[in-house]
Design an enzyme around this catalytic site. Structure first.
Site, mmCIF file in Angstrom:
data_model
loop_
_atom_site.group_PDB
_atom_site.id
_atom_site.type_symbol
_atom_site.label_atom_id
_atom_site.label_comp_id
_atom_site.label_asym_id
_atom_site.label_seq_id
_atom_site.Cartn_x
_atom_site.Cartn_y
_atom_site.Cartn_z
ATOM 1 N N HIS A 293 7.158 8.097 -9.348
ATOM 2 C CA HIS A 293 6.829 6.818 -9.987
ATOM 3 C C HIS A 293 8.057 6.334 -10.735
ATOM 4 O O HIS A 293 8.458 6.922 -11.746
ATOM 5 C CB HIS A 293 5.652 6.964 -10.939
ATOM 6 C CG HIS A 293 5.368 5.699 -11.708
ATOM 7 N ND1 HIS A 293 5.056 4.511 -11.080
ATOM 8 C CD2 HIS A 293 5.377 5.430 -13.035
ATOM 9 C CE1 HIS A 293 4.864 3.571 -11.984
ATOM 10 N NE2 HIS A 293 5.063 4.102 -13.176
ATOM 11 N N ASP B 58 9.673 3.475 -12.740
ATOM 12 C CA ASP B 58 9.513 2.222 -13.490
ATOM 13 C C ASP B 58 10.734 1.335 -13.316
ATOM 14 O O ASP B 58 11.871 1.783 -13.493
ATOM 15 C CB ASP B 58 9.326 2.520 -14.983
ATOM 16 C CG ASP B 58 7.980 3.137 -15.285
ATOM 17 O OD1 ASP B 58 6.960 2.496 -14.969
ATOM 18 O OD2 ASP B 58 7.937 4.255 -15.841
ATOM 19 N N ASP C 85 -0.007 3.307 -12.552
ATOM 20 C CA ASP C 85 0.366 3.339 -13.964
ATOM 21 C C ASP C 85 -0.115 2.149 -14.789
ATOM 22 O O ASP C 85 -0.201 2.270 -16.008
ATOM 23 C CB ASP C 85 1.894 3.461 -14.098
ATOM 24 C CG ASP C 85 2.322 3.907 -15.483
ATOM 25 O OD1 ASP C 85 1.515 4.546 -16.179
ATOM 26 O OD2 ASP C 85 3.466 3.631 -15.882
ATOM 27 N N HIS D 98 4.993 -3.501 -14.849
ATOM 28 C CA HIS D 98 3.988 -3.212 -15.869
ATOM 29 C C HIS D 98 4.566 -2.711 -17.185
ATOM 30 O O HIS D 98 3.800 -2.444 -18.119
ATOM 31 C CB HIS D 98 2.955 -2.211 -15.328
ATOM 32 C CG HIS D 98 3.531 -0.913 -14.855
ATOM 33 N ND1 HIS D 98 3.936 -0.726 -13.555
ATOM 34 C CD2 HIS D 98 3.780 0.253 -15.498
ATOM 35 C CE1 HIS D 98 4.406 0.507 -13.424
ATOM 36 N NE2 HIS D 98 4.314 1.128 -14.586
#
Length: 988
Positions: free
Chosen positions: A56, A58, A180, A430
């Site tokens: 994951h 970001d 997430d 996000h």
């Protein structure tokens, strides 16, 4: 022919030239079948555990996008995406059984550009074999609470197009993956369904909801994501992942983890195979008890993992081998490398009936006092800048189409929208527009947007020069919100171009900073306009106010000439009407501007409502003091979490200083003020609020709200938009899915809004339209409260490790200004007002200025222009007009009304494409999926059976995807429907 002849094309992507179809239609379908064959074999009589290796990444959070990609600033967080991709590609080549999924196209795009042809061939082969699979496919994993649907569609289109152009049909993601984001919006699910995704998986779920779903074995469901679109158009299979997005406890083998590796030498003291296998079997068995089939999924990875992929794969190889070896001893557990799409395929083959979900997943709490509702408002200035940037991007895209090639290379240089497109796509992440990033990362997001503005402004200058025939330099005044524009303040004569990106005529009140006291304003036909000069609240001495009107998807031009430069006498303060004074004394709030003979400002809300039984008060400005830092170590308010230390807001000032000039100005305190305006001919009240710097010398963080009170009998119900589209019904202290145990009476009742919220009863509706994403609630009957600003002194212990205390320009706290539009209507006509108002707030006119007056007689300059032959019907919104290739344009048309909210507009509407543009002739058209990476006729999604409601298999036979055209060029839009077309065009 109006359709492209796709079957004969030998291209491998949907995107270039005349769309470049994915091989031929037959090859597309054969390739789709090969994807299914690339999934590993499972065992029908066993519990199949699908291990999904993933990372994951970001797109900004604790570090900037660049720092995350290159691995810079590892003193903040050890993370380097380029090394992750290097390592994974190398590890996948060692064993054909291995699988990996990748999500964030923004990072993969960078990495791909740096690879040599040999590496590219290897990666392409891995993709074609299904061993490297792209999931979700957007430029980022967007936030779901604070993003506007138009920006979400754009960022998804950007990522999906790159994957299609690079890998063809094999690169097309089948599954949406939002592991997430902090709560999940119904509109996001609707968009994903319309983009052709077969399913959707996410990680974060309210702790009470998750406990109930686990007990009822409802962790997987069919999400019916629209009340207007006919099933299965917006139906989406949705699954909740068991461990968020982390591996099971004890099975994290990244270099950042401390779990023991698989030590399989029995001669060593630390031999642990038997223990690990037994632990894994117990975990698998427990997980199987809360899911419905003999297939379960385990996410093997987490944040920025797999920099050393060998660690992961070497241990997973062993785990698979040793767990499966137990089958010889009677074990019924089968472990395999897999992907979300392969797991989803097995669920589909089970042919079960699934629970039906019709609401959304807000608000999200991970414990009794930990509601993630603060980020709905966090970093309000960045949220506003993102919204303005979206408006500029749409204008930039439109003018690129209208201006042609010279808009990209013209008298003002090289201009393009690519930089802004990518900056806006990154901003949807996000931890970007959500406001949950560190301060230096927020600056980086804003810098990227500013760079995008600069490139777009060159394109806009070029395009307007082409369309208007004037190459006089244009100035964009980006600081009008604080009354700064050197050209208007210092020029005796200037012209103002007003570009309208909407497909209908708009009327807009312009407020320009000036230093003179009297001006002449004329329109493009030389007609004198009403205008007035008032004392300014910003940096300029005065403010010139007048009303403009611009044609659909076009511009008009106004000339402004200084008449009087010497100082005017101090204006006298007119006395407010007696009825208005009484209301101010009774409620401690001002209720509207006074009458002025010159300009379009009229007596305020009290006059508007005269003779009505409705009573409304102008907003209460208050604040909640934030929890945190006390002796009891209470959960603190932070970037994510909202937790006030009391359920009663503190009034900032119940007796504000009020001045009534041409408007009502309220000064609640040195750091909170408001201007109330009501313009002639308008039924909406404008509330311009200014908050900051928020004082914190008392050691308390503060969360500032505005509250509108009325006598509406709302009975605890209120309504919020979902990503700016369909409206969700909310109810205080209630969740539709489970019996809520409310532990936070304020924070637990907050919901996100992107464009509007309202309360209503049988007679009246009060609607508030916002200029950015914010948090809203209705704590008291007949009231709406909106959180405007937050300044906090403690971290909320969710990873940022930094208090949300924005320093502002002078390091004493951020000052934020914004607007709310408030309207009072009967409920049955409310949507007729708030739908166009909300679109107008999102896509605002763009102003540009030129020194000197507008040329008149004999000039070849075109002072007014529309890119449309006529305004579109009121129900139709022009969502996308964007250059796709040299002779093709991407077009999205949207029905902006829900199926039952308007007696006038909630009806099918037909548009003739050939009668759309004034300067473009459409010679070919083909319909695409919402994400513009599939032909609509080839979009075949998996069909699911919900436990209640319409059977999706039967619905597919009658769904309105392939309606016959009334004529070859006419298309019909049903309520809430978005249709996407690729147009082949020629310039007239």
């Amino acid at each position: 022919s109006i359709s492209y002849n796709r079957s004969s094309e030998q291209c491998h992507t949907v995107g270039d030239a005349l769309l470049k179809c994915s091989f031929s239609v037959l090859r597309v379908r054969a390739q789709a079948n090969s994807r299914a064959r690339s999934c590993p074999a499972t065992k029908p009589k066993m519990l199949n555990v699908h291990l999904v290796p993933h990372t994951h990444d970001d797109v900004g959070w604790l570090k900037t996008v660049d720092q995350y990609y290159y691995g810079g600033r590892n003193d903040i967080q050890h993370a380097g995406v380029q090394y992750i991709l290097d390592s994974v590609v190398a590890a996948l080549q060692k064993d054909p059984a291995r699988r990996f999924i990748y999500v964030e196209t923004a990072f993969f795009y960078r990495w791909w550009k740096q690879q040599n042809p040999s590496t590219r061939r290897v990666v392409t082969q891995l993709v074609e074999q299904g061993r490297l699979e792209f999931i979700n496919g957007g430029w980022c994993m967007s936030d779901e609470a604070t993003t506007h649907y138009s920006a979400v569609i754009d960022q998804m289109t950007l990522g999906l197009r790159f994957l299609n152009d690079t890998f063809g049909e094999c690169g097309r993601p089948r599954v949406a993956w939002h592991i997430d984001p902090f709560g999940h919006a119904r509109e996001h699910a609707s968009l994903f369904a319309q983009m052709g995704f077969d399913g959707f998986f996410f990680g974060r779920l309210d702790y009470q909801d998750k406990a109930r779903r686990m007990k009822a074995r409802e962790m997987e469901m069919v999400w019916r994501a629209s009340q207007s679109l006919k099933p299965p158009a917006a139906d989406l299979f949705t699954g909740v992942l068991p461990n968020g997005y982390n591996p099971p406890p004890g099975f994290c083998w990244d270099q950042s983890c401390s779990d023991a590796p698989v030590q399989d030498d029995p001669d060593l003291d630390d031999y642990n195979v038997d223990m690990l296998v037994a632990t894994f079997l117990n975990i698998a068995s427990a997980q199987a008890q809360v899911y419905k089939t003999n297939h379960i999924v385990m996410t093997m990875g987490s944040d920025f993992q797999y920099e050393n992929a060998n660690l992961w794969y070497k241990n997973m190889d062993k785990l698979i081998r040793y767990v499966n070896a137990q089958q010889a001893n009677g074990s019924v557990v089968n472990v395999l490398y897999s992907t979300p799409s392969c797991y989803l395929q097995e669920l589909h083959l089970a042919n079960l009936t699934w629970p039906l979900k019709t609401d959304d997943f807000f608000p999200y709490a991970d414990d009794a006092h930990d509601f993630w509702t603060g980020y709905f408002t966090s970093r309000p200035a960045l949220k506003r800048y993102e919204r303005l940037s979206n408006s500029l991007l749409q204008t930039c895209n439109q003018l690129e189409v209208l201006g042609g090639a010279k808009s990209r290379s013209g008298p003002f240089g090289e201009g393009h929208s690519d930089t802004m497109s990518k900056a806006m796509a990154v901003a949807q992440h996000h931890d970007a527009v959500s406001g949950t990033e560190r301060q230096h990362v927020a600056y980086d997001y804003a810098k990227r947007l500013a760079t995008g503005w600069a490139h777009c402004q060159v394109l806009v200058r070029n395009s307007l020069a082409v369309l208007s025939g004037s190459d006089v330099p244009r100035v964009f005044c980006e600081n009008l919100n604080i009354s700064v524009c050197p050209l208007t303040e210092g020029s005796k004569k200037f012209s103002m171009n007003v570009y309208n990106p909407l497909a209908r005529v708009v009327t807009w009140s312009v407020r320009l900073p000036v230093n003179g006291t009297s001006y002449s304003v004329t329109d493009s036909n030389g007609k004198e306009m009403d205008s007035q000069v008032s004392v300014d609240r910003g940096y300029a001495k005065y403010e010139l106010v007048f009303e403009v009107q611009a044609p659909p998807m076009g511009y008009t031009t106004y000339s402004v000439t200084l008449l009087k430069a010497h100082p005017a006498r101090a204006p006298t303060t007119p006395k407010a009407p007696a009825s208005m004074q009484n209301k101010v004394r009774a409620s401690s709030h001002a209720e509207g501007p006074v009458t002025t003979p010159q300009h379009k400002i009229v007596q305020g809300w009290s006059g508007l409502l005269e003779g009505s039984s409705f009573i409304a008060k102008c907003p209460l400005c208050g604040r909640y003091n934030a929890s945190g830092g006390d002796a009891e170590s209470r959960q603190a308010s932070g970037a994510y979490i909202f937790r006030p230390n009391s359920s009663t807001p503190i009034s900032i000032n119940q007796n504000p200083n009020i001045s009534t000039l041409q408007e009502v100005r309220q000064q609640f305190s040195p750091w909170v003020s408001q201007v109330v305006r009501l313009y002639n001919g308008s039924r909406e009240l404008e509330l311009e609020w200014t908050v900051g710097p928020v004082p914190v010398a008392d050691g308390l963080g503060k969360e500032v709200i505005t509250r509108l009170d009325s006598n509406i009998s709302s009975a605890g119900y209120f309504y919020t938009d979902s990503n700016g589209r369909e409206v969700m019904e909310r109810r205080k202290d209630y969740r539709p899915t489970w019996d809520l145990k409310q532990t936070e009476p304020i924070a637990g009742n907050y919901y996100p809004i992107n464009s509007r919220a309202f309360i209503k009863d049988g007679r009246n509706q009060m609607t508030v339209v916002t200029d950015r994403s914010q948090g809203v609630s209705s704590i008291y009957n007949g009231s709406l409260e909106i959180m405007l600003h937050r300044r906090l002194l403690h971290d909320d212990v969710r990873g940022v490790e930094e208090p949300l205390s924005e320093p502002g320009e002078f390091a004493d706290g951020l000052v934020v200004r914004g607007r709310l539009l408030v309207m009072l209507t009967p409920p049955e006509t409310a949507a007729d007002m708030h739908r166009p108002l909300a679109q107008g707030m999102v896509l605002q006119p763009m102003l540009s200025f030129q020194e000197g007056a507008l040329p008149r007689n004999g000039s070849s300059r075109l002072s007014q222009f529309s890119g449309l032959q006529a305004a579109l019907p009121p129900a139709v919104h022009l969502l996308t007009v964007s250059q796709w290739s040299n002779d093709s344009v991407l077009l999205r048309l949207e029905h902006q009304y829900e199926s039952s909210e308007s007696k006038t507009y909630s009806l099918p509407v037909t548009v003739n494409l050939q009668k759309l543009f004034s300067t473009l002739e459409i010679v070919g058209v083909s319909e695409m999926s919402l994400g513009a990476n599939q032909w609509k006729e080839d979009m075949k999604r998996l069909q699911w059976k919900p436990s209640t409601g319409t059977n999706t298999h039967a619905a597919r036979q009658t769904a309105a995807f392939h309606r016959p055209y009334p004529t070859p060029w006419e298309i019909t839009l049903q309520p809430m429907e978005i249709r996407t077309f690729l147009l082949r065009v020629q310039r007239r």
